[in-house]
Design a protein around this motif. Structure first.
Motif, PDB file in Angstrom:
ATOM      1  N   ARG A   1      74.399 115.838 -40.575  1.00  7.54           N
ATOM      2  CA  ARG A   1      73.753 117.155 -40.873  1.00  7.54           C
ATOM      3  C   ARG A   1      73.606 117.868 -39.467  1.00  7.54           C
ATOM      4  NH1 ARG A   1      69.054 120.450 -43.347  1.00  7.54           N
ATOM      5  NH2 ARG A   1      70.303 121.663 -44.749  1.00  7.54           N
TER       6      ARG A   1
ATOM      7  N   ARG B   1      80.669 120.277 -45.904  1.00  4.68           N
ATOM      8  CA  ARG B   1      80.062 121.453 -46.622  1.00  4.68           C
ATOM      9  C   ARG B   1      79.015 122.421 -45.931  1.00  4.68           C
ATOM     10  NH1 ARG B   1      82.222 120.685 -51.148  1.00  4.68           N
ATOM     11  NH2 ARG B   1      80.870 122.023 -52.567  1.00  4.68           N
TER      12      ARG B   1
ATOM     13  N   THR C   1      75.832 124.382 -46.026  1.00  2.83           N
ATOM     14  CA  THR C   1      74.677 124.139 -46.750  1.00  2.83           C
ATOM     15  C   THR C   1      73.841 125.426 -46.170  1.00  2.83           C
ATOM     16  OG1 THR C   1      73.721 122.726 -45.342  1.00  2.83           O
ATOM     17  CG2 THR C   1      75.054 121.800 -47.185  1.00  2.83           C
ATOM     18  N   ASP C   2      72.399 125.134 -45.911  1.00  8.97           N
ATOM     19  CA  ASP C   2      71.630 126.025 -45.647  1.00  8.97           C
ATOM     20  C   ASP C   2      71.601 127.100 -44.711  1.00  8.97           C
ATOM     21  OD1 ASP C   2      70.142 124.728 -47.769  1.00  8.97           O
ATOM     22  OD2 ASP C   2      69.087 123.573 -46.346  1.00  8.97           O
TER      23      ASP C   2
ATOM     24  N   ASN D   1      76.322 125.373 -51.010  1.00  4.98           N
ATOM     25  CA  ASN D   1      77.107 124.228 -51.299  1.00  4.98           C
ATOM     26  C   ASN D   1      78.598 124.438 -51.173  1.00  4.98           C
ATOM     27  OD1 ASN D   1      77.645 121.600 -51.580  1.00  4.98           O
ATOM     28  ND2 ASN D   1      77.010 121.597 -53.694  1.00  4.98           N
ATOM     29  N   GLU D   2      79.182 125.164 -50.087  1.00  7.29           N
ATOM     30  CA  GLU D   2      80.458 125.314 -50.102  1.00  7.29           C
ATOM     31  C   GLU D   2      81.218 124.335 -49.279  1.00  7.29           C
ATOM     32  OE1 GLU D   2      81.972 128.060 -51.639  1.00  7.29           O
ATOM     33  OE2 GLU D   2      80.037 128.655 -52.431  1.00  7.29           O
TER      34      GLU D   2
END
Length: 86
Positions: A29, A54, A56-57, A68-69
């Motif tokens: 992450r 992906r 995320t936040d 969540n792309e």
């Protein structure tokens, strides 16, 4: 261009600081700080490839979003470079 790619493009172009973020075991992450004080997060499995990232936040002063792309391999390569540099 998909939303995940747009978020990755902006983060790679405007990012000022890249920080590995705490994540469960087996997850990579990244937190990329942008010039306006916001932070975009990206993640993938540690065993994944550049096409598995992906978006995320997204954290911004006073607000935030949960994404969540998917990020395509084209933009994921840049995220892989940043992840291995950490």
């Amino acid at each position: 261009m998909v939303l995940g790619d747009q978020l990755a493009q902006q983060a790679l172009k405007e990012g000022q600081r890249i920080t590995p973020s705490p994540a469960p075991p087996g997850i990579v992450r990244l937190a990329i700080a942008l010039g306006d004080g916001s932070i975009q997060h990206f993640e993938r499995l540690a065993t994944g490839t550049c096409g598995d990232w992906r978006a995320t936040d997204f954290e911004s002063p006073g607000s935030g979003f949960a994404f969540n792309e998917p990020v395509t391999a084209e933009w994921g390569r840049g995220l892989d470079v940043l992840a291995t540099a950490q």
